[in-house]
Design a protein around this motif. Structure first.
Motif, PDB file in Angstrom:
ATOM      1  N   LYS A 351       0.815  -1.207   0.000  1.00 41.40           N
ATOM      2  CA  LYS A 351       0.000   0.000   0.000  1.00 41.40           C
ATOM      3  C   LYS A 351       0.854   1.265   0.000  1.00 41.40           C
ATOM      4  O   LYS A 351       0.455   2.302  -0.529  1.00 41.40           O
ATOM      5  CB  LYS A 351      -0.926   0.003   1.224  1.00 41.40           C
ATOM      6  N   ARG A 352       2.035   1.173   0.580  1.00 42.39           N
ATOM      7  CA  ARG A 352       2.922   2.330   0.683  1.00 42.39           C
ATOM      8  C   ARG A 352       3.936   2.417  -0.446  1.00 42.39           C
ATOM      9  O   ARG A 352       4.443   3.490  -0.749  1.00 42.39           O
ATOM     10  CB  ARG A 352       3.666   2.281   2.024  1.00 42.39           C
ATOM     11  N   PHE A 353       4.233   1.248  -1.044  1.00 40.54           N
ATOM     12  CA  PHE A 353       5.296   1.199  -2.051  1.00 40.54           C
ATOM     13  C   PHE A 353       4.767   0.556  -3.330  1.00 40.54           C
ATOM     14  O   PHE A 353       4.689  -0.667  -3.437  1.00 40.54           O
ATOM     15  CB  PHE A 353       6.494   0.409  -1.525  1.00 40.54           C
ATOM     16  N   PRO A 354       4.412   1.368  -4.337  1.00 39.30           N
ATOM     17  CA  PRO A 354       3.913   0.829  -5.613  1.00 39.30           C
ATOM     18  C   PRO A 354       4.925  -0.056  -6.324  1.00 39.30           C
ATOM     19  O   PRO A 354       4.564  -0.754  -7.284  1.00 39.30           O
ATOM     20  CB  PRO A 354       3.624   2.095  -6.431  1.00 39.30           C
ATOM     21  N   LEU A 355       6.175  -0.025  -5.874  1.00 39.01           N
ATOM     22  CA  LEU A 355       7.194  -0.914  -6.441  1.00 39.01           C
ATOM     23  C   LEU A 355       6.773  -2.382  -6.298  1.00 39.01           C
ATOM     24  O   LEU A 355       7.156  -3.231  -7.110  1.00 39.01           O
ATOM     25  CB  LEU A 355       8.533  -0.668  -5.727  1.00 39.01           C
ATOM     26  N   ILE A 356       5.992  -2.686  -5.257  1.00 41.75           N
ATOM     27  CA  ILE A 356       5.472  -4.047  -5.071  1.00 41.75           C
ATOM     28  C   ILE A 356       4.193  -4.169  -5.889  1.00 41.75           C
ATOM     29  O   ILE A 356       3.154  -3.629  -5.532  1.00 41.75           O
ATOM     30  CB  ILE A 356       5.196  -4.349  -3.592  1.00 41.75           C
ATOM     31  N   GLY A 357       4.264  -4.876  -6.998  1.00 36.38           N
ATOM     32  CA  GLY A 357       3.122  -4.980  -7.887  1.00 36.38           C
ATOM     33  C   GLY A 357       2.152  -6.079  -7.520  1.00 36.38           C
ATOM     34  O   GLY A 357       0.941  -5.949  -7.700  1.00 36.38           O
ATOM     35  N   ASP A 358       2.662  -7.199  -7.014  1.00 38.68           N
ATOM     36  CA  ASP A 358       1.796  -8.342  -6.706  1.00 38.68           C
ATOM     37  C   ASP A 358       2.401  -9.143  -5.569  1.00 38.68           C
ATOM     38  O   ASP A 358       3.631  -9.217  -5.433  1.00 38.68           O
ATOM     39  CB  ASP A 358       1.629  -9.224  -7.945  1.00 38.68           C
ATOM     40  N   ILE A 359       1.528  -9.732  -4.751  1.00 36.06           N
ATOM     41  CA  ILE A 359       1.942 -10.627  -3.667  1.00 36.06           C
ATOM     42  C   ILE A 359       1.157 -11.917  -3.829  1.00 36.06           C
ATOM     43  O   ILE A 359      -0.064 -11.890  -3.975  1.00 36.06           O
ATOM     44  CB  ILE A 359       1.679 -10.003  -2.292  1.00 36.06           C
ATOM     45  N   ARG A 360       1.829 -13.051  -3.799  1.00 35.98           N
ATOM     46  CA  ARG A 360       1.144 -14.316  -4.053  1.00 35.98           C
ATOM     47  C   ARG A 360       1.852 -15.463  -3.345  1.00 35.98           C
ATOM     48  O   ARG A 360       3.001 -15.334  -2.906  1.00 35.98           O
ATOM     49  CB  ARG A 360       1.080 -14.584  -5.556  1.00 35.98           C
ATOM     50  N   GLY A 361       1.139 -16.584  -3.244  1.00 37.11           N
ATOM     51  CA  GLY A 361       1.702 -17.773  -2.627  1.00 37.11           C
ATOM     52  C   GLY A 361       0.814 -18.306  -1.529  1.00 37.11           C
ATOM     53  O   GLY A 361      -0.248 -17.754  -1.220  1.00 37.11           O
ATOM     54  N   HIS A 362       1.243 -19.411  -0.954  1.00 33.81           N
ATOM     55  CA  HIS A 362       0.556 -20.026   0.188  1.00 33.81           C
ATOM     56  C   HIS A 362       1.583 -20.285   1.290  1.00 33.81           C
ATOM     57  O   HIS A 362       2.738 -20.622   1.009  1.00 33.81           O
ATOM     58  CB  HIS A 362      -0.083 -21.358  -0.201  1.00 33.81           C
ATOM     59  N   GLY A 363       1.134 -20.164   2.536  1.00 31.92           N
ATOM     60  CA  GLY A 363       2.004 -20.476   3.665  1.00 31.92           C
ATOM     61  C   GLY A 363       3.268 -19.656   3.629  1.00 31.92           C
ATOM     62  O   GLY A 363       3.247 -18.447   3.366  1.00 31.92           O
ATOM     63  N   LEU A 364       4.397 -20.316   3.892  1.00 31.77           N
ATOM     64  CA  LEU A 364       5.689 -19.637   3.871  1.00 31.77           C
ATOM     65  C   LEU A 364       6.394 -19.868   2.543  1.00 31.77           C
ATOM     66  O   LEU A 364       7.594 -20.155   2.487  1.00 31.77           O
ATOM     67  CB  LEU A 364       6.544 -20.088   5.056  1.00 31.77           C
ATOM     68  N   MET A 365       5.620 -19.759   1.471  1.00 29.71           N
ATOM     69  CA  MET A 365       6.156 -19.727   0.113  1.00 29.71           C
ATOM     70  C   MET A 365       5.473 -18.553  -0.579  1.00 29.71           C
ATOM     71  O   MET A 365       4.447 -18.707  -1.248  1.00 29.71           O
ATOM     72  CB  MET A 365       5.896 -21.027  -0.631  1.00 29.71           C
ATOM     73  N   LEU A 366       6.034 -17.368  -0.371  1.00 25.90           N
ATOM     74  CA  LEU A 366       5.415 -16.137  -0.849  1.00 25.90           C
ATOM     75  C   LEU A 366       6.355 -15.401  -1.796  1.00 25.90           C
ATOM     76  O   LEU A 366       7.573 -15.416  -1.630  1.00 25.90           O
ATOM     77  CB  LEU A 366       5.066 -15.213   0.326  1.00 25.90           C
ATOM     78  N   GLY A 367       5.756 -14.745  -2.783  1.00 23.79           N
ATOM     79  CA  GLY A 367       6.517 -13.938  -3.717  1.00 23.79           C
ATOM     80  C   GLY A 367       5.961 -12.531  -3.794  1.00 23.79           C
ATOM     81  O   GLY A 367       4.739 -12.340  -3.780  1.00 23.79           O
ATOM     82  N   ALA A 368       6.838 -11.547  -3.855  1.00 28.93           N
ATOM     83  CA  ALA A 368       6.445 -10.150  -4.064  1.00 28.93           C
ATOM     84  C   ALA A 368       7.102  -9.687  -5.350  1.00 28.93           C
ATOM     85  O   ALA A 368       8.326  -9.567  -5.428  1.00 28.93           O
ATOM     86  CB  ALA A 368       6.890  -9.280  -2.885  1.00 28.93           C
TER      87      ALA A 368
END
Length: 438
Positions: A351-368
């Protein structure tokens, strides 16, 4: 660092020198200023100067139970002092006990296992088994999938940076992956009606001879950028495959053993694979690979087969101890809870940094996924961020075809305090990155 002096290590510069002289150059490393790692303890790593790092990559989804977990280490040491190695031509107990344990833990009717020494071998063996059972030789794989470094598994890989072979195996067709953030079908979920899955039927009809042995896929594409299919995707895929008598091979090499909040990631989708492959976290760092299948499929593989090191007593002891730690400490549930906490924190940063376009994954396998204002991949910015986070004591991964996805795959023993520390430091580094851009 306790009982360790930096003077006893040769240091990063000397390692880089020897690496240049003696290691084949395809073996690359992270960071412009790499460190020499000399010790691991649960979720932490230490370099030769004694500096501590929070490991947020787990050796790429390997040490799910943490570095040098004492129970697993004890099991390895006990076994290595009694019987270190025999081939499968002799009877030992650990290998059959491990196979029995996997039959109890894997989804559906999966029961019989072949052990080897890596995920690549496991995928190669799974493809062989599929051809033996079906009598067919063609395969369908996904764009951005990664399945190994041998000739066949590299040919099954849909990432150009990993396709070194200039003469790949034929008879392999590639389907669009379920990359909702950059939809290959230029649609939007759920209005898309799972067009990417439906395309598999079109490929069967038009891009193959109709002699397809199997469709192979990671339930979450790790190196592809933590690409996470939407609900219903694999059920649609399985319906199509069943209509054409094609097997489903699920590659759980990165996603297995609690990583995604389930013992295996395919359980998020309610689908039973025909063959499943695994490696990495199965033995928490001891080299291992395995493929498992239903008896009626597995029992068609009857000609002599062996893996010299597969399922050896030490590896099997390590795997059995690893499974004990995972189940006793309910690490899949822990990964689910901490994963939601980390995803929430990353969403607040987004929300603060538009550099992060997408967040995805399940559990402790996450990608930004990091992107520029025009939505193009922000790979250079990611490299800078990862270097600064490393300097602050945090090791984060990167993946995706453009290497612009920040990958969070830490040991499942990481704590909420660790995640708060990670998020606070990442916020500082992102703030600095935005200032430089502006």
């Amino acid at each position: 660092m306790n009982n360790l002096e930096s003077s006893q290590y040769i240091g990063p510069k000397e390692i880089l020198k020897k690496k240049h002289e003696y290691i084949i150059p395809c073996v690359y490393h992270f960071y412009e200023e790499p460190m020499q790692l000399v010790k691991g303890e649960m979720q932490y790593l230490y370099d030769h100067t004694g500096k501590q790092y929070l490991d947020c990559f787990a050796g790429v989804s390997v040490v799910n139970c943490g570095h040098c977990h004492p129970e697993i280490t004890k099991a390895i040491c006990n076994q290595v002092t009694t019987l270190q190695h025999t081939c499968t031509i002799y009877l030992t107990e650990n290998i059959v006990n491990l196979a029995e344990r996997l039959a109890q833990l894997t989804p559906g009717r999966l029961q019989k296992t072949f052990f080897c020494a890596s995920g690549t071998e496991a995928n190669e063996g799974a493809a062989l088994l599929a051809s033996i059972y079906t009598g067919k030789q063609e395969f369908i794989s996904l764009r951005q999938g990664l399945h190994g470094r041998t000739k066949l598994t590299m040919s099954l890989t849909g990432l150009s940076m990993w396709r070194t072979d200039t003469s790949p195996v034929g008879g392999i067709s590639f389907a669009p992956n379920a990359y909702c953030y950059r939809c290959p079908c230029d649609k939007r979920y759920p209005e898309c009606d799972l067009a990417c899955a439906n395309e598999v039927e079109t490929i069967i009809k038009t891009g193959t001879s109709g002699q397809v042995a199997a469709f192979i896929a990671e339930p979450i594409q790790g190196n592809g950028g933590i690409i996470t299919p939407p609900p219903g995707y694999f059920k649609r895929i399985k319906e199509i495959l069943d209509n054409y008598h094609i097997l489903l091979i699920i590659d759980e090499v990165q996603t297995g053993f609690g990583r995604t909040g389930k013992m295996f990631a395919i359980e998020h989708y309610g689908v039973e694979p025909d063959i499943m492959t695994m490696a990495k976290a199965l033995a928490n760092g001891v080299p291992v690979g395995a493929f498992t299948s239903r008896p009626e499929i597995a029992d068609t593989y009857t000609r002599p087969g062996a893996s010299t090191l597969g399922g050896n007593p030490v590896t099997s002891a390590a795997a059995l101890a690893t499974l004990d730690v995972i189940t006793k400490n309910n690490l899949p549930d822990r990964a689910a809870q901490l994963g939601e906490y980390l995803k929430h924190g990353l969403t607040e940063l987004q929300k603060r940094f538009p550099l992060i376009g997408d967040i995805r994954g399940h559990g402790l396998m996450l990608g930004a996924e990091l992107v520029n204002p025009d939505h193009s991949p922000a790979a250079i910015q990611l490299d800078t961020i990862l270097e600064q986070m490393k300097n602050r004591g945090f090791l984060i991964g990167k993946n995706g075809p453009d290497r612009n996805v920040m990958a969070f795959q830490p040991p499942l023993v990481i704590t909420r305090d660790d995640l708060d520390n990670l998020l606070n430091n990442l916020s500082d580094v992102l703030t600095q990155a935005i200032k430089k851009i502006s």
